[in-house]
Design a protein around this motif. Structure first.
Motif, mmCIF file in Angstrom:
data_model
loop_
_atom_site.group_PDB
_atom_site.id
_atom_site.type_symbol
_atom_site.label_atom_id
_atom_site.label_comp_id
_atom_site.label_asym_id
_atom_site.label_seq_id
_atom_site.Cartn_x
_atom_site.Cartn_y
_atom_site.Cartn_z
ATOM 1 N N ILE A 202 0.834 -1.203 0.000
ATOM 2 C CA ILE A 202 0.000 0.000 0.000
ATOM 3 C C ILE A 202 0.870 1.255 0.000
ATOM 4 O O ILE A 202 0.592 2.231 -0.721
ATOM 5 N N LEU A 206 0.790 4.031 -3.065
ATOM 6 C CA LEU A 206 0.459 5.428 -2.792
ATOM 7 C C LEU A 206 1.607 6.381 -3.112
ATOM 8 O O LEU A 206 1.474 7.596 -2.943
ATOM 9 N N ASP A 216 -5.079 8.134 7.051
ATOM 10 C CA ASP A 216 -5.587 6.757 7.037
ATOM 11 C C ASP A 216 -6.901 6.732 7.804
ATOM 12 O O ASP A 216 -6.918 6.887 9.032
ATOM 13 N N SER A 280 -5.572 6.609 2.586
ATOM 14 C CA SER A 280 -5.828 5.171 2.550
ATOM 15 C C SER A 280 -7.058 4.849 3.380
ATOM 16 O O SER A 280 -7.309 5.463 4.418
ATOM 17 N N HIS A 418 -8.342 -4.122 -3.870
ATOM 18 C CA HIS A 418 -7.683 -2.822 -3.821
ATOM 19 C C HIS A 418 -8.144 -2.027 -5.040
ATOM 20 O O HIS A 418 -8.098 -2.538 -6.171
#
Length: 440
Positions: A202, A206, A216, A280, A418
């Motif tokens: 992740i 990003l 987050d 996220s 995702h």
């Protein structure tokens, strides 16, 4: 062809003859059982040498099964200890549950057989009784906490599921304290390796680098926040769980990350900062409600700078047409008000808000089955401590829930996706490379 017992055996008085409990199970399941069924009335059905079985231990269990047919009744009886899955540890009932699932092809008996089943059971079993204390109230009774997905009601739902016990979660989740799908680099990788690899993936997707700012939302115990902060990123996390926030803030202090990391006990909608390089959402979308996706994705878009990245990680359905609301067991015992939909609908809702471009999606269905396998193994290893901490009913609930979800992922009933997107600039352009830049 199976013959169902819809009449009394030869020589029996049809007015007084009653079916045994095992005969009722056999009739409803269509016969040809692969598991052994036994009951407190002394009856049994199925192969005598079956590796796994189902044992109905009490009349109360019969009432649970009769008054809530399907997964809810089975769950009530099992969690209360009235129903036993023979041949498997309650911390990991997956093998027995998998065998039982192969037999759960409910047969619709004839009206005569249904009447005989009702007469055999007795009217007393058709009167609803109080469910186990672990059960949440039904949807229609939750309005005391506010309208569906209001801040107050969402806070109550999160409290119900996540504020169980940090110690319990440490035993089940392991040192990472990560309650989302791991990403296994290979079949032999440990759970901790896979969870660290998920955060690494992740982080790379990003395009985060030292000095960047990350938000987050639904951050849990702060795993992503702390992973990013250790790599020089300024990270803010938000969770509605007070116990999660307390645990995460202590971990941030213990790891010397206070200059870079913060976890707030807060609704994500109350975060006022903006201009983040990345946002996220790892395991929050399941709680949002499909009708709220435009506002949810719009919030994340508005928190990003132009060129910023968004990653949404959530459980999905394998199609986009199925009903979004969870079944009775999940809604009452696991994720009240939870909703799931297909990755296509998630992508379209994200595209429809404007200003964002979806650039990648991928499915980690098999990885979640492996994650659940390892969580079940942790619960088995710490079973005695878990029972002492939260009680046997709650421990049995978690073993059942995780094993049942594992079956769902293995059978492609549910998936994990995702979805990666970027915020476009005023001219509709973006700054991402031509091809994926992360190590898969």
């Amino acid at each position: 062809m199976t013959t169902f017992k819809d009449s009394a055996p030869a020589g029996a008085d049809p007015h007084t003859w009653k079916m045994s409990l095992s005969e009722i199970f056999e009739t409803l399941l269509g016969g040809n059982l692969s598991i052994r069924i036994s009951a407190y009335d002394g009856s049994s059905a199925g192969p005598a040498d079956a590796q796994y079985g189902l044992n109905l231990k009490t009349p109360r269990g019969t009432t649970y099964l009769v008054t809530a047919p399907g997964d809810l009744g089975l769950a009530r009886a099992y969690i209360a200890g009235d129903l036993e899955l023979v041949g498997a540890h309650p911390g990991d009932p997956y093998p027995a549950l998998k065998a039982l699932a192969s037999d759960l092809d409910f047969h619709r008996p004839s009206p005569l057989a249904l009447a005989q089943i009702a007469r055999s059971l007795g009217i007393e079993h058709f009167k609803p009784i109080a469910p186990p204390p672990q059960e949440a109230v039904p949807r229609w009774r939750r309005f005391a906490e506010g309208l569906r997905h209001s801040k107050a009601r969402d806070a109550e739902v999160i409290h119900y599921h996540y504020d169980v016990s940090n110690a319990f979660y440490e035993w089940v989740l392991g040192p990472s304290m990560t309650y989302t799908c791991a990403v296994y680099p290979d079949h032999d990788a440990s759970l901790e390796t896979a969870q660290d690899n998920k955060y690494r993936l992740i982080f790379e997707k990003l395009r985060l680098k030292p000095g960047d700012r990350l938000l987050d939302i639904g951050c849990g115990w702060g795993g992503m926040v702390r992973y990013a902060a250790k790599r020089g990123v300024h990270a803010i996390g938000a969770t509605l769980s007070a116990e999660q926030a307390e645990w995460a803030q202590k971990a941030i202090v213990d790891e010397g990350l206070t200059d870079l990391a913060e976890v707030r006990h807060s609704d994500y909608r109350d975060i006022t900062e903006s201009g983040f390089d990345a946002v996220s959402s790892i395991g929050l979308t399941e709680h949002i409600g499909v009708s709220n996706y435009p506002a949810y994705f719009g919030f994340m878009r508005d928190k990003l700078r132009p060129g910023g990245m968004l990653l949404n990680h959530c459980i999905t359905r394998p199609d986009n047409a199925s009903r979004s609301r969870a079944g009775s067991f999940i809604d009452r015992y696991v994720f009240p008000d939870g909703e799931l939909t297909g990755s296509g609908k998630i992508i379209s809702k994200l595209q429809d808000i404007g200003g964002m471009e979806v650039i990648h999606e991928e499915n980690f269905r098999e990885h979640y089955a492996m994650t659940l396998r390892d969580w079940n193994a942790n619960l088995v290893e710490h079973w005695d401590e878990a029972v002492a901490e939260v009680g046997e009913g709650t421990a049995r609930l978690w073993g059942l829930y995780m094993a049942g979800c594992r079956i769902g992922f293995n059978r492609n009933i549910i998936q994990l996706h995702h979805v990666l997107a970027t915020k476009l600039d005023d001219h509709g352009g973006h700054q991402v490379p031509l091809r994926p830049w992360w190590n898969a």
